[in-house]
Design an enzyme around this catalytic site. Structure first.
Site, PDB file in Angstrom:
ATOM      1  N   TRP A 150       0.811  -1.217   0.168  1.00  0.00           N
ATOM      2  CA  TRP A 150       0.011   0.009   0.016  1.00  0.00           C
ATOM      3  C   TRP A 150       0.748   1.325  -0.044  1.00  0.00           C
ATOM      4  O   TRP A 150       1.890   1.417   0.698  1.00  0.00           O
ATOM      5  CB  TRP A 150      -0.758   0.111   1.315  1.00  0.00           C
ATOM      6  CG  TRP A 150      -1.461   1.241   1.363  1.00  0.00           C
ATOM      7  CD1 TRP A 150      -1.177   2.443   2.028  1.00  0.00           C
ATOM      8  CD2 TRP A 150      -2.703   1.653   0.880  1.00  0.00           C
ATOM      9  NE1 TRP A 150      -1.939   3.499   1.932  1.00  0.00           N
ATOM     10  CE2 TRP A 150      -3.051   3.103   1.288  1.00  0.00           C
ATOM     11  CE3 TRP A 150      -4.041   1.145   0.323  1.00  0.00           C
ATOM     12  CZ2 TRP A 150      -4.228   3.816   1.227  1.00  0.00           C
ATOM     13  CZ3 TRP A 150      -5.144   1.696  -0.163  1.00  0.00           C
ATOM     14  CH2 TRP A 150      -5.035   3.064   0.409  1.00  0.00           C
TER      15      TRP A 150
ATOM     16  N   ASN B 272       0.170   5.833  -0.099  1.00  0.00           N
ATOM     17  CA  ASN B 272      -0.641   6.925  -0.358  1.00  0.00           C
ATOM     18  C   ASN B 272       0.292   8.286  -0.258  1.00  0.00           C
ATOM     19  O   ASN B 272       1.422   8.358  -1.161  1.00  0.00           O
ATOM     20  CB  ASN B 272      -1.814   7.169   0.363  1.00  0.00           C
ATOM     21  CG  ASN B 272      -1.751   7.133   2.087  1.00  0.00           C
ATOM     22  OD1 ASN B 272      -1.192   6.119   2.638  1.00  0.00           O
ATOM     23  ND2 ASN B 272      -1.972   8.176   2.690  1.00  0.00           N
ATOM     24  N   ASP B 273      -0.072   9.252   0.434  1.00  0.00           N
ATOM     25  CA  ASP B 273       0.533  10.729   0.268  1.00  0.00           C
ATOM     26  C   ASP B 273       2.048  10.471  -0.326  1.00  0.00           C
ATOM     27  O   ASP B 273       2.972   9.969   0.786  1.00  0.00           O
ATOM     28  CB  ASP B 273       0.485  11.549   1.640  1.00  0.00           C
ATOM     29  CG  ASP B 273      -0.884  11.281   2.194  1.00  0.00           C
ATOM     30  OD1 ASP B 273      -1.765  11.009   1.423  1.00  0.00           O
ATOM     31  OD2 ASP B 273      -1.136  12.005   3.131  1.00  0.00           O
TER      32      ASP B 273
ATOM     33  N   GLN C 204       3.676   7.758   2.390  1.00  0.00           N
ATOM     34  CA  GLN C 204       3.041   6.798   3.119  1.00  0.00           C
ATOM     35  C   GLN C 204       2.952   5.392   2.728  1.00  0.00           C
ATOM     36  O   GLN C 204       2.516   5.155   1.399  1.00  0.00           O
ATOM     37  CB  GLN C 204       1.680   7.469   3.310  1.00  0.00           C
ATOM     38  CG  GLN C 204       1.430   8.754   4.213  1.00  0.00           C
ATOM     39  CD  GLN C 204       1.675   8.401   5.558  1.00  0.00           C
ATOM     40  OE1 GLN C 204       0.753   8.021   6.306  1.00  0.00           O
ATOM     41  NE2 GLN C 204       2.845   8.523   6.243  1.00  0.00           N
TER      42      GLN C 204
ATOM     43  N   PHE D 204       2.515   9.021  10.350  1.00  0.00           N
ATOM     44  CA  PHE D 204       1.700   9.826   9.244  1.00  0.00           C
ATOM     45  C   PHE D 204       2.407  10.769   8.491  1.00  0.00           C
ATOM     46  O   PHE D 204       3.749  10.902   8.563  1.00  0.00           O
ATOM     47  CB  PHE D 204       0.554  10.233  10.010  1.00  0.00           C
ATOM     48  CG  PHE D 204      -0.855   9.225  10.129  1.00  0.00           C
ATOM     49  CD1 PHE D 204      -0.536   7.875   9.538  1.00  0.00           C
ATOM     50  CD2 PHE D 204      -2.071   9.591  10.122  1.00  0.00           C
ATOM     51  CE1 PHE D 204      -1.535   6.945  10.049  1.00  0.00           C
ATOM     52  CE2 PHE D 204      -3.265   8.769  10.237  1.00  0.00           C
ATOM     53  CZ  PHE D 204      -2.790   7.408   9.969  1.00  0.00           C
ATOM     54  N   SER D 205       1.908  11.470   7.600  1.00  0.00           N
ATOM     55  CA  SER D 205       2.609  12.334   6.464  1.00  0.00           C
ATOM     56  C   SER D 205       3.122  13.489   7.347  1.00  0.00           C
ATOM     57  O   SER D 205       2.845  13.919   8.358  1.00  0.00           O
ATOM     58  CB  SER D 205       1.358  13.069   5.645  1.00  0.00           C
ATOM     59  OG  SER D 205       0.946  11.907   4.941  1.00  0.00           O
TER      60      SER D 205
ATOM     61  N   ARG E  36      -2.363  17.083  12.275  1.00  0.00           N
ATOM     62  CA  ARG E  36      -1.527  16.327  11.583  1.00  0.00           C
ATOM     63  C   ARG E  36      -0.904  17.093  10.157  1.00  0.00           C
ATOM     64  O   ARG E  36      -1.333  18.042   9.855  1.00  0.00           O
ATOM     65  CB  ARG E  36      -2.089  14.770  11.099  1.00  0.00           C
ATOM     66  CG  ARG E  36      -3.357  14.969  10.131  1.00  0.00           C
ATOM     67  CD  ARG E  36      -3.834  13.580   9.832  1.00  0.00           C
ATOM     68  NE  ARG E  36      -4.883  13.815   8.790  1.00  0.00           N
ATOM     69  CZ  ARG E  36      -6.080  13.610   9.417  1.00  0.00           C
ATOM     70  NH1 ARG E  36      -6.733  13.724  10.714  1.00  0.00           N
ATOM     71  NH2 ARG E  36      -7.346  13.662   8.407  1.00  0.00           N
ATOM     72  N   ASP E  37      -0.119  16.381   9.706  1.00  0.00           N
ATOM     73  CA  ASP E  37       0.542  16.571   8.347  1.00  0.00           C
ATOM     74  C   ASP E  37       1.532  17.683   8.472  1.00  0.00           C
ATOM     75  O   ASP E  37       1.230  18.936   7.444  1.00  0.00           O
ATOM     76  CB  ASP E  37      -0.459  16.854   7.149  1.00  0.00           C
ATOM     77  CG  ASP E  37      -1.306  15.626   7.105  1.00  0.00           C
ATOM     78  OD1 ASP E  37      -1.038  14.325   7.498  1.00  0.00           O
ATOM     79  OD2 ASP E  37      -2.413  15.559   6.674  1.00  0.00           O
TER      80      ASP E  37
ATOM     81  N   GLU F 181      -6.289  18.400   5.060  1.00  0.00           N
ATOM     82  CA  GLU F 181      -5.165  17.837   5.133  1.00  0.00           C
ATOM     83  C   GLU F 181      -3.885  18.365   4.240  1.00  0.00           C
ATOM     84  O   GLU F 181      -4.121  18.996   3.539  1.00  0.00           O
ATOM     85  CB  GLU F 181      -5.377  16.136   4.649  1.00  0.00           C
ATOM     86  CG  GLU F 181      -6.581  15.488   5.614  1.00  0.00           C
ATOM     87  CD  GLU F 181      -6.570  14.035   4.936  1.00  0.00           C
ATOM     88  OE1 GLU F 181      -6.722  13.210   5.901  1.00  0.00           O
ATOM     89  OE2 GLU F 181      -6.727  13.790   3.899  1.00  0.00           O
TER      90      GLU F 181
HETATM   91  C1  FRU Z   1      -3.966  12.244   3.752  1.00  0.00           C
HETATM   92  C2  FRU Z   1      -3.844  11.449   4.940  1.00  0.00           C
HETATM   93  C3  FRU Z   1      -3.072  12.493   5.797  1.00  0.00           C
HETATM   94  C4  FRU Z   1      -2.579  11.427   6.709  1.00  0.00           C
HETATM   95  C5  FRU Z   1      -2.075  10.217   6.016  1.00  0.00           C
HETATM   96  C6  FRU Z   1      -2.349   8.737   6.397  1.00  0.00           C
HETATM   97  O1  FRU Z   1      -4.262  11.428   2.452  1.00  0.00           O
HETATM   98  O2  FRU Z   1      -5.124  11.031   5.287  1.00  0.00           O
HETATM   99  O3  FRU Z   1      -3.815  13.234   6.500  1.00  0.00           O
HETATM  100  O4  FRU Z   1      -1.340  12.028   7.440  1.00  0.00           O
HETATM  101  O5  FRU Z   1      -3.158  10.303   4.807  1.00  0.00           O
HETATM  102  O6  FRU Z   1      -1.873   7.823   5.772  1.00  0.00           O
END
Ligand code: FRU
Length: 482
Positions: free
Chosen positions: A12, A14-15, A31, A71-72, A138-139, A193
Site C-alpha cells: 500500500w 498513499n501521500d 505513506q 503519518f504524513s 497532522r501533516d 489535510e
Molecule cells: C492524507 C492523509 C493524511 C495522513 C495520511 C495517513 O491522504 O489522510 O492526512 O497523514 O493520509 O496515511
C-alpha cells in the site's frame, strides 16, 4: 514504458512525504504499509532520483512500531545545526511527521533524523515535539522563514476536522510556539489535510505571492479527495489570502467553481512540494488516487501493489482575470515523435494507432465546430473520451468506458473549465492506466486514473453542430523514449 509514473513495487502507498532535493538527488518518501496491501502500519517508504524521471526504490525509511504509525510530514536540511542533532559540517536531515497513536485517538508531531543523507533514520528521544492533545492534528510541513530581521522555522499543520491550518514557529525544531491559524475558508466539505506554503513569482513580472495548498477529503471539485489553493501574503506569522472566500460545500456548484483548484481530476491528492530547490524550481508531486476508492482498488494478485504518484510538476504563477493562478509544467521523460498531422480537417472521424506511454500535443481551430472529441480505444472494448464543448468552454474526461471491474464510483466524468477563443491547445500524458491533461498552458490540469488501455487507437472527431468540422492545426504523438 507502460507507466509514466513512479509506483512502489509492492504493498500500500498513499501521500508523498518529506520531498527534499539534497546533494544532487530528489528524495521521495511516502505513506507506505511495508507488509500489506491495506492502509495500515503506516511508515515512510523511500525512493530517490537524479532527475525526477528515473526512480530507485530504497528500504523503508521510518517504520511504524507498537506505539505509533508514521503519518504524513516533511523534511528539512538542518544546515546550521539548530537542532543539535547533526553538525554544521555534516548537517542532519530532519523529518517532521505525525505520530498516530495506536492505542487511542491522538495525533502529535514528532521528529526523526538522518545522518547519512536520508537513507537511515532515528526517532528523536524527546518525541512528540508538538502535542495539543488533539485527535486530528497532522501533516506538518516545515519551511525556513528568512525575514529581514530574523530567520526561524515555521511549521504548518492541520487541525483536520476544524478545517484549519495552524502555524507555529521554532528556533531549534524541538520546541514550537503558536503563531496563527487560517480557516475555515473556501472548500470545507471534508477534513483539511497536507498543507503546503511557498512563495512563487508571477511569470514575466517581479511580483511574488505566497501560495497555500490545502488538500481536503471529501469535498474536492471532482468528488472525494481534492486540493484547493489560496494566493496571498505571508509575513512570517500570518497567511492572508488576497481574496477572502466564503465557506463552500460541494452541493454549491457555482461556489465550488469560484475557488482555485490544483487539479480538476479525481486522482491528484495530498500534493506537496520539495524542500531544497531554488524558488524558480518549485516542484510538486501528488498521490494519484482518491480516498473514495483507494482502499478497494483492484490489485494484481501476482504483484499486489496499490498507489502511485503524479508526474512531478514545476509550479509558477500566471496573471489571471481576477487573480494569479498556478501553472503546472510536468517534468516528464524524454519522448520520440511517432506521428504528426497538420491542418487536418475532421469532418469524418480520423483513427490513429498510438503507443502506450505517450505525450499528445493537440491544437484545434474552433471556428466552425461546436466542439471535438478524442477517444482512446484499447483492447477489450475499453475507451477513454476527452471532449471539448465550445459553448460551455468546458473540457470533459469520461472514463466510464474503461471502468469495468473497478470499484463503485470509479465510473465517472470529470469536467474542467478551459477558456479558448479560436484555438484550443492541450497536452496529454497518457499511459496504460492514467491520463494527465494540461490545458491553458498548464493553468488548468486534470488527472485521472483510467482502466487499462492497451494498444490504444485514437479517434478524433468533431462535435455535433452546424459547422463544417473541427480543424486540427497540429496533432503530435510522441512515445516515451525509454
Ligand atoms: C492524507 C492523509 C493524511 C495522513 C495520511 C495517513 O491522504 O489522510 O492526512 O497523514 O493520509 O496515511
Amino acid at each position: 514504458m507502460n507507466s509514466l509514473h513512479f509506483a512502489p513495487r509492492r504493498n500500500w502507498t498513499n501521500d508523498p512525504n518529506g520531498l527534499v532535493f539534497h546533494k544532487g538527488r530528489y528524495h521521495l518518501y511516502f505513506q507506505h504499509n511495508p507488509i500489506g496491501i491495506d492502509h495500515r502500519n503506516m511508515s515512510w517508504g523511500h525512493a530517490s532520483s537524479p532527475d525526477l524521471v528515473h526512480w530507485e526504490e530504497h528500504p523503508v525509511a521510518i517504520e511504524f512500531d507498537e506505539a505509533e504509525e508514521i503519518f504524513s510530514g516533511s523534511i528539512v536540511v538542518d544546515a546550521e545545526n539548530t537542532s543539535g542533532l547533526g553538525t554544521v559540517a555534516d548537517p542532519a536531515l530532519i523529518a517532521i511527521y505525525t505520530s498516530e497513536a495506536r492505542d487511542r485517538d491522538h495525533e502529535a508531531q514528532s521528529l526523526a533524523f538522518s545522518l547519512d543523507d536520508g537513507m537511515t533514520w532515528t526517532k528523536y528521544a524527546g518525541n512528540p515535539v508538538l502535542d495539543r492533545s488533539s485527535a486530528h492534528f497532522r501533516d506538518p510541513k516545515v519551511i525556513r522563514w528568512e525575514g529581514r530581521e530574523e530567520s526561524y522555522w515555521v511549521m504548518l499543520a492541520v487541525e483536520a476536522e476544524d478545517r484549519q491550518v495552524l502555524f507555529y514557529r521554532s528556533d531549534d525544531l524541538l520546541t514550537w510556539t503558536h503563531l496563527s491559524s487560517f480557516g475555515p475558508q473556501g472548500a470545507v466539505g471534508g477534513v483539511w489535510e497536507c498543507p503546503d506554503l511557498f512563495p512563487l513569482r508571477v511569470e514575466g513580472t517581479d511580483e511574488t505571492h505566497w501560495v497555500l495548498l490545502v488538500s481536503l477529503n471529501p469535498g474536492g471539485i471532482a468528488g472525494g479527495s481534492g486540493t484547493q489553493y489560496f494566493v496571498g501574503d505571508f509575513d512570517g506569522r500570518v497567511f492572508t489570502p488576497h481574496e477572502r472566500f466564503p465557506e463552500v460545500l460541494p452541493d454549491d456548484e457555482a461556489g465550488m467553481r469560484s475557488l482555485d483548484w490544483l487539479d480538476y481530476g479525481r486522482d491528484c491528492y495530498a500534493g506537496v512540494s520539495f524542500a531544497g530547490l531554488p524558488e524558480d524550481r518549485r516542484t510538486l508531486i501528488a498521490w494519484m488516487s482518491n480516498w473514495d476508492y483507494a482502499r478497494v482498488f483492484p490489485v494484481d494478485p501476482e504483484r499486489p501493489a496499490r498507489g502511485r504518484f503524479t508526474l512531478p510538476r514545476r509550479l509558477s504563477l500566471v496573471a489571471g482575470d481576477a487573480r494569479p493562478r498556478l501553472r503546472q509544467t510536468p517534468v516528464a521523460p524524454a519522448v520520440r515523435e511517432v506521428a504528426r498531422f497538420e491542418d487536418l480537417e475532421v469532418s469524418t472521424p480520423v483513427s490513429i494507432p498510438t503507443p502506450v506511454g505517450q505525450r499528445v500535443e493537440l491544437a484545434v481551430a474552433l471556428r466552425d465546430t461546436a466542439g471535438f472529441s478524442i477517444r482512446l480505444e484499447g483492447d477489450e472494448d475499453r475507451a477513454l473520451e476527452i471532449s471539448y464543448d465550445v459553448a460551455a468552454q468546458q473540457l470533459s474526461c469520461d472514463r466510464r468506458g474503461s471502468s469495468a471491474g473497478f470499484p463503485e464510483g470509479f465510473a465517472s466524468v470529470q469536467r474542467m473549465p478551459v477558456a479558448a477563443d479560436s484555438e484550443l491547445s492541450l497536452t496529454l500524458w497518457l499511459d496504460e492506466s492514467s491520463v494527465e491533461i494540461y490545458a491553458e498552458g498548464g493553468a488548468r490540469v486534470l488527472t485521472d486514473l483510467v482502466g487499462v488501455l492497451r494498444a490504444p487507437t485514437m479517434r478524433v472527431a468533431s462535435g455535433s453542430g452546424s459547422g463544417s468540422g473541427a480543424m486540427i492545426r497540429r496533432l503530435i504523438i510522441s512515445e516515451v523514449a525509454e
